[in-house]
Write an enzyme that holds these catalytic residues in place. Structure first.
Site, PDB file in Angstrom:
ATOM      1  N   ASP A  74      65.792 104.955 -23.549  1.00  0.00           N
ATOM      2  CA  ASP A  74      67.040 104.391 -24.056  1.00  0.00           C
ATOM      3  C   ASP A  74      66.776 102.957 -24.503  1.00  0.00           C
ATOM      4  O   ASP A  74      66.212 102.157 -23.745  1.00  0.00           O
ATOM      5  CB  ASP A  74      68.116 104.384 -22.970  1.00  0.00           C
ATOM      6  N   GLU A  98      71.156 113.655 -25.116  1.00  0.00           N
ATOM      7  CA  GLU A  98      70.622 113.929 -23.778  1.00  0.00           C
ATOM      8  C   GLU A  98      69.365 114.801 -23.853  1.00  0.00           C
ATOM      9  O   GLU A  98      68.973 115.428 -22.862  1.00  0.00           O
ATOM     10  CB  GLU A  98      71.670 114.596 -22.881  1.00  0.00           C
TER      11      GLU A  98
END
Length: 539
Positions: free
Chosen positions: A353, A189
Site C-alpha cells: 500500500d 484487495e
C-alpha cells in the site's frame, strides 16, 4: 546481463470521501494526510531521482476514487486550508517551546517539511495526478488502475454485469485522466475468482496482481512459483506477491517500520498539547484529533506512550538508509539463489500500500529513495522493472488457471464477509439487480438520463470494499455504516423516482454535486450479459 528482476509496486488508494454539504468532516482528512505524508513526499522522491539521472522503474496504481479526489477543486481548496493550519501550528510550536531545544529542532523540521509540500503543491497547480502522469510519460512510472470504486469483485461474481461495470468504468476513467488505456490493474484487495480474467481481457488489460498463494495453487502448479508470472487462458498475465520481501516491510514483528529509531505514529501533538492552545487545530466540536505533528520515536515495542523518547529525523533517515541497504542485500541473495535453480531470470514482485510509505511509516519515502539509489549504483544482480516492462522483456510464460484468493486475513474472502459486515450484501445485491433492470431503460428525457447515471454512481459508491473493511477492523465503523446506508438509500429513491416517472429534480441536482465521481458515466454499462463471455485473446 543481470541474473534477475525486482518489481516494486505501490497501491495508492483511498475511498471516495467528499462532503460539500458539511462545513467539516473528519474523514476528508484521510486524503489531506495522505497528500502531505505520502503522495507529495513520493513525488518529491521521484523528482529527485530523475534530477540525479537515475532512470528508475516503478509500478504504481492510482485508483479512480483517489484520482477523482485529487482533481476535485472543492477538495483542493479544503486541502489548502488544512495545510495552512499545519504551517501555522508548526510556527507557533517554535515560540511555544523556547525552553526546549529538541522540540524546537523538531518543530523546525516540520516547518521545513510543510514548506516543501506547499512548494510542490503549488508547482503543479494543485494537480498531483498530472505530476505523476508526467513521470509515466517519461517512462519512469507505470501507472495502473483498479476497480471503479475498489469493489470486492469475488462477492459480485453472481452479477457479472456489476463486475464488468467496475472494470470498464475504471478503464474509461483512467483514459480520461492519463490520456491512454491502462495496461494493468490492481484488483481490489488482490481478490481473484475464476473467470475474472475474462472481464479484464475484454477491457484490454494486459496483467493483474494477486497474492502469492493465488499463483502457488494454480492449475497446473506453476513451474517457477511466484518468481515468474503466468498467463491465464485469456492472455492476461497474473503476477504474484513475493512473501519474503513483503514480510521484511509489512511484518509487525520483523518489519523495518517497527525499528525503535523511527517516528511513533500513535503519539501526536493533537492529543498532548494544552487544550486551549491546541483547540483551534482540532475538531470544530472541541474533540481532539491527530495533527500530524509528532515528536517521539517508537523507542521500543514494549514501551507505553508515556515512555516514548524524543524523535530525531537525522538518525531515522540514517536508519532508513541502513534498512534500504539490507533490503537490497537480501534481494541480491534471494535472486542469486533463484537464478541458480531456475532456467530463467527470476522476478521478485514486492507490492505494498502506498500509504504505508510516509503516513504509517514516516520514513518510508526515504527508504524508497535509498532503495532505488542503491539498486542503481551498488549492485548488478537485479534490474528494477515495471510489470509491463517485464512482460516486454520476457513475453513467454506458462499458461495456468489461478486459484481463488485475496491478500486479506487467511487469504480468501472472510475479511470482507463476516459477522461484522455480512448484513450489507443482501442490500447490495438487490440494488445491483435493480441497476441491471434500469440499464434496459431508454431515458425519455435528459432528467431521467441524469437520474439513471446517478443511480449507477450511488451503487458503485456503496460497493466500495473500504466500508466492509472498516466494519471488520472496528475503527470509524459509524462512518462506514453511514456511507453504505446513505448510498443505498439514495440509489433506492432514484430507482423509485425513475420507475414512477417522477424525478425529484432539485434533489437530483444536489446529489450530483455531492457524489460527483465519474462525470461521464453511462448507465448502459450495466446492460445484461446475454451471450456467454468471450475468452479474449490468447497469449
Amino acid at each position: 546481463m543481470v541474473p534477475g528482476y525486482l518489481a516494486l509496486v505501490l497501491h495508492a488508494h483511498l475511498p471516495f470521501v467528499r462532503h460539500p454539504e458539511s462545513d467539516y468532516v473528519l474523514e476528508e482528512e484521510w486524503l489531506f494526510e495522505a497528500i502531505t505524508e505520502t503522495y507529495v513526499p513520493l513525488l518529491q522522491t521521484f523528482e529527485g531521482l530523475k534530477q540525479d539521472g537515475i532512470d528508475f522503474k516503478l509500478t504504481m496504481s492510482m485508483t479512480p476514487p483517489l484520482v477523482s479526489m485529487l482533481r476535485d477543486s472543492f477538495l483542493q481548496e479544503r486541502y489548502d486550508h488544512h495545510l495552512a493550519k499545519l504551517e501555522e501550528l508548526a510556527g507557533k510550536e517554535i515560540q511555544n517551546n523556547s525552553d526546549n531545544g529538541h522540540i524546537q529542532y523538531l518543530a523546525q523540521h516540520y516547518i521545513n517539511r510543510f514548506a516543501r509540500v506547499r512548494q510542490t503543491w503549488e508547482k503543479y497547480n494543485r494537480d498531483l495526478v498530472n505530476a505523476f502522469k508526467r513521470l509515466q510519460d517519461r517512462g519512469n512510472l507505470e501507472i495502473i488502475t483498479s476497480a471503479a470504486t475498489h469493489g470486492y469483485l469475488p462477492l459480485m461474481k453472481m452479477y457479472p454485469e456489476a463486475v464488468r461495470a467496475q472494470i470498464n468504468i475504471a478503464c474509461d476513467h483512467y483514459e480520461e485522466n492519463f490520456g491512454c488505456k491502462p495496461r494493468g490493474i490492481w484488483l481490489p484487495e488482490c481478490a481473484y475468482y475464476d473467470g475474472l480474467e475474462r472481464f479484464m481481457a475484454d477491457a484490454g488489460l494486459r496483467y493483474f496482481l494477486m497474492d502469492g498463494h493465488g499463483l502457488l495453487y494454480a492449475s497446473p502448479r506453476p513451474r517457477y512459483g511466484t518468481y515468474s508470472p503466468i498467463y491465464t487462458e485469456t492472455g492476461v498475465a497474473a503476477f504474484g506477491r513475493d512473501h519474503e520481501s513483503s514480510q521484511q516491510v509489512w511484518s509487525s514483528q520483523v518489519g523495518y517500520p517497527g525499528d525503535p529509531v523511527y517516528r511513533e505514529f500513535y503519539k501526536d501533538l493533537g492529543w498532548e498539547a494544552e487544550y486551549e492552545y491546541i483547540k483551534p487545530y482540532i475538531l470544530p466540536n472541541g474533540q481532539r484529533k491527530n495533527t500530524g505533528i509528532k515528536y517521539h520515536k517508537i523507542t521500543s515495542r514494549s514501551a507505553g506512550l508515556g515512555e516514548k523518547k524524543l524523535y530525531d529525523p537525522y538518525w531515522a533517515r540514517e536508519k532508513a538508509a541502513e534498512h534500504a541497504g539490507n533490503f537490497v542485500f537480501n534481494r541480491e541473495r534471494q535472486i542469486e539463489h533463484l537464478a541458480g535453480i531456475m532456467q530463467r531470470k527470476p522476478l521478485v514482485v514486492s507490492p505494498y500500500d502506498a500509504e504505508l510509505f510516509g503516513h504509517w511509516w514516516y520514513e518510508g519515502p526515504w527508504f524508497i529513495d535509498y532503495l532505488i539509489r542503491k539498486s542503481w549504483y551498488d549492485q548488478t544482480t537485479y534490474e528494477m522493472v515495471t510489470l509491463g516492462g517485464y512482460l516486454k522483456k520476457e513475453p513467454v510464460q506458462q499458461v495456468c488457471k489461478p486459484s481463488q484468493s485475496s491478500w486479506g486475513y487467511k487469504g480468501f474472502h472472510e475479511y470482507w464477509i463476516n459477522e461484522t459486515n455480512a448484513w450489507i450484501y443482501p442490500h447490495l445485491h438487490q440494488a445491483t439487480e435493480r441497476m441491471i433492470e434500469l440499464s434496459s431503460w431508454d431515458a425519455k428525457d435528459e432528467w431521467e438520463k441524469r437520474a439513471l447515471n446517478q443511480a449507477a454512481r450511488e451503487l458503485l459508491l456503496a460497493q466500495s470494499s473500504d466500508w466492509a473493511f472498516i466494519m471488520r477492523t472496528g475503527t470509524m465503523v459509524p462512518y462506514a455504516v453511514k456511507r453504505t446506508r446513505s448510498h443505498l438509500r439514495r440509489f433506492n429513491k432514484l430507482y423509485e423516482d425513475i420507475t414512477l416517472g417522477k424525478i425529484d429534480k432539485s434533489w437530483l441536482e444536489k446529489l450530483e454535486k455531492i457524489d460527483n465521481i465519474f462525470p461521464n458515466i453511462n448507465y448502459k454499462t450495466y446492460s445484461p450479459i446475454q451471450e456467454p463471455m468471450k475468452l479474449g485473446r490468447k497469449p
